[in-house]
Design a protein around this motif. Structure first.
Motif, PDB file in Angstrom:
ATOM      1  N   LYS A 123       0.856  -1.176   0.000  1.00 19.17           N
ATOM      2  CA  LYS A 123       0.000   0.000   0.000  1.00 19.17           C
ATOM      3  C   LYS A 123       0.895   1.228   0.000  1.00 19.17           C
TER       4      LYS A 123
ATOM      5  N   THR B 184       0.686   5.465   0.045  1.00 21.48           N
ATOM      6  CA  THR B 184      -0.222   6.574   0.316  1.00 21.48           C
ATOM      7  C   THR B 184       0.555   7.884   0.289  1.00 21.48           C
TER       8      THR B 184
ATOM      9  N   GLU C 125      -4.042   7.079  -2.671  1.00 23.97           N
ATOM     10  CA  GLU C 125      -3.400   5.828  -2.288  1.00 23.97           C
ATOM     11  C   GLU C 125      -3.553   4.799  -3.399  1.00 23.97           C
TER      12      GLU C 125
ATOM     13  N   ARG D  57      -3.005   0.363  -3.952  1.00 21.84           N
ATOM     14  CA  ARG D  57      -2.792  -0.927  -3.293  1.00 21.84           C
ATOM     15  C   ARG D  57      -2.625  -2.009  -4.352  1.00 21.84           C
TER      16      ARG D  57
ATOM     17  N   ALA E  99       1.415  -0.382  -6.809  1.00 23.15           N
ATOM     18  CA  ALA E  99       0.669   0.450  -5.866  1.00 23.15           C
ATOM     19  C   ALA E  99       1.093   1.909  -5.964  1.00 23.15           C
TER      20      ALA E  99
ATOM     21  N   GLY F 296      -4.445   1.823   7.698  1.00 18.95           N
ATOM     22  CA  GLY F 296      -3.334   2.537   7.069  1.00 18.95           C
ATOM     23  C   GLY F 296      -2.340   3.100   8.059  1.00 18.95           C
TER      24      GLY F 296
END
Length: 479
Positions: A21, A23, A34, A36, A64, A409
């Motif tokens: 992930k 972000t 974000e 993933r 990602a 997160g």
């Protein structure tokens, strides 16, 4: 804190056990975009070996990151830094050029608990060390991801200078990356890494720690009166510590995401939220179809039904040993107490209760050895998104349970906090946490349910004493 008329952003990379992930956060900790990417299934080429296929960790970060940058509404030139967080207890064997000589060993691979024994590898490092090299080209790693089978001095957070100590781990000093403290720069994004990730070349990559410690930072865990329950693939409880305690019995000392700080971490459930997902997926279309008809996700559908089940599930008890510990390979998971009243929702709730009861028992042992008391519980990870799970934890612990606003997160936010400190957007970790971490909803314990769980916890604490002998016998027959 650095000042500028232009907005400044930091990226948190969270390379986890099931997905990567990425972000992009602003300097107040608000997620701007974000991406993933799911990891591929593990390879198990032989018993005891669990590997990430091909170059899956690096591939998933690229996927990602490109999604996150494509959705970023700001100017990529305003990205000030990247914090890199990765799975702990993995091992990567590299060639002289820094590329993989073998697939990365998962934390579940039995070899990561043994001395290194591959004469064909030029370098031996962690998953974070490998990914840091792919991003920056430097042979550097965070010191705070070298807990476990690594020859690190726990006081200095640096490699042992004793060749005999290194030999116990099967390594020599030239095989090891240089160690960098959390909040310090590992290097800059290379042009090749920029093409792979979409992150502008030259952006500093900042060291963080191991995934659990970075998650704790993203949840704002700072003082000893707070217990953090991390509900991930591996579920465990942590509290803040000031020094290594190598002789502790009920917990072990982990490196925190700030130089000189530590975390005390309880024993946990090796397949925590994995077991929740396993059961959901096992039910398949029977639940998925009903959930769609109700306009719910399968998890929300199961939670809604389980909320109607009384605490204790009409006598159904789960023991979450779906992945046996190394010191008790005979153990298996159990569902005990069927009498015809229970259905799919009882089983779902029993698994959630078992997670809470197991973690509460382990955290209580930790508190007793530390001589401390917890005033609140913070719950993070994927399981914290469930209101039912949050209420069960409040009732089982008998304490207010606060959801981390970052929820699943938190590791990404913790990585971003390290980046903010490393590139000077914040002067120190205290300022960064104050600016970037915000509390979520609080769940208050119910007295009647707390009374049930207190008594049920006594039963759950003793259940393995009765099941171990059965599983020893079946293990002897079936393996």
């Amino acid at each position: 804190m650095a000042s500028s008329t232009r907005p400044r952003y930091v990226i948190g990379i969270d390379s986890g056990s099931q997905s990567a992930k990425v972000t992009v956060f602003d300097d107040r900790g608000r997620a701007m975009s974000e991406g993933r990417a799911a990891l591929r299934p593990y390879l198990t080429p032989r018993p005891g070996a669990v590997e990430h296929p091909d170059d899956d960790l690096w591939t998933s970060i690229g996927e990602a990151s490109r999604v996150a940058l494509a959705g970023f509404p700001g100017d990529p030139a305003d990205i000030a830094g990247v914090g890199l967080c990765s799975i702990r207890f993995c091992r990567a064997l590299l060639n002289w050029d820094g590329l993989l000589a073998r697939p990365v060993m998962s934390w579940m691979d039995e070899r990561v608990g043994q001395p290194h024994a591959d004469p064909g590898a030029a370098y031996v490092t962690t998953s974070s060390g490998y990914l840091a090299h792919r991003l920056t080209g430097a042979f550097r790693d965070t010191a705070a991801n070298c807990a476990g089978i690594w020859p690190v001095d726990p006081e200095t957070w640096q490699w042992s200078t004793d060749d005999a100590e290194l030999a116990k781990f099967g390594v020599t000093r030239p095989m090891l990356f240089d160690l960098v403290m959390p909040g310090h720069v590992l290097g800059g994004i290379t042009r090749r890494a920029s093409a792979h990730t979409g992150i502008p070349a030259g952006v500093p990559v900042v060291a963080t720690a191991n995934d659990k410690a970075v998650e704790a930072l993203g949840c704002g865990l700072r003082g000893p009166g707070t217990l953090l329950v991390s509900l991930g693939t591996y579920a465990a409880a942590m509290t803040a510590g000031s020094r290594p305690m190598p002789d502790a019995r009920a917990f072990w000392t982990n490196y925190a995401s700030e130089p000189g700080r530590h975390l005390y971490e309880s024993n946990g459930v090796r397949r925590g939220m994995w077991t929740v997902s396993w059961y959901r997926d096992l039910l398949g279309e029977e639940v998925s179809g009903r959930a769609r008809a109700a306009g719910l996700s399968p998890d929300a559908y199961l939670d809604a039904g389980a909320e109607q089940v009384p605490p204790g599930c009409d006598g159904l008890l789960a023991v979450l040993d779906w992945l046996a510990p190394a010191d008790a390979p005979f153990r298996r998971g159990s569902l005990l107490g069927f009498d015809g009243r229970q259905g799919r929702f009882h089983i779902h709730r029993a698994i959630l209760e078992a997670l809470a009861l197991t973690v509460q028992d382990a955290s209580a042992r930790m508190a007793a050895e530390l001589g401390t008391e917890y005033r609140e519980v913070i719950v993070s990870g994927g399981g914290s998104r469930s209101d039912l799970m949050m209420q069960i934890h409040a009732d089982v612990h008998g304490l207010p349970a606060r959801r981390a606003e970052a929820s699943s997160g938190a590791a990404g936010l913790g990585a971003a906090i390290c980046a903010a400190v490393g590139v000077g957007l914040c002067t120190d970790f205290d300022e960064a946490v104050d600016r970037m971490v915000r509390p979520g909803a609080v769940f208050v314990p119910d007295g009647a349910r707390r009374a049930v769980y207190r008594r049920l916890g006594e039963v759950h604490r003793e259940v393995r004493r009765h099941t171990d002998e059965i599983y020893r016998q079946t293990y002897g027959v079936l393996g």
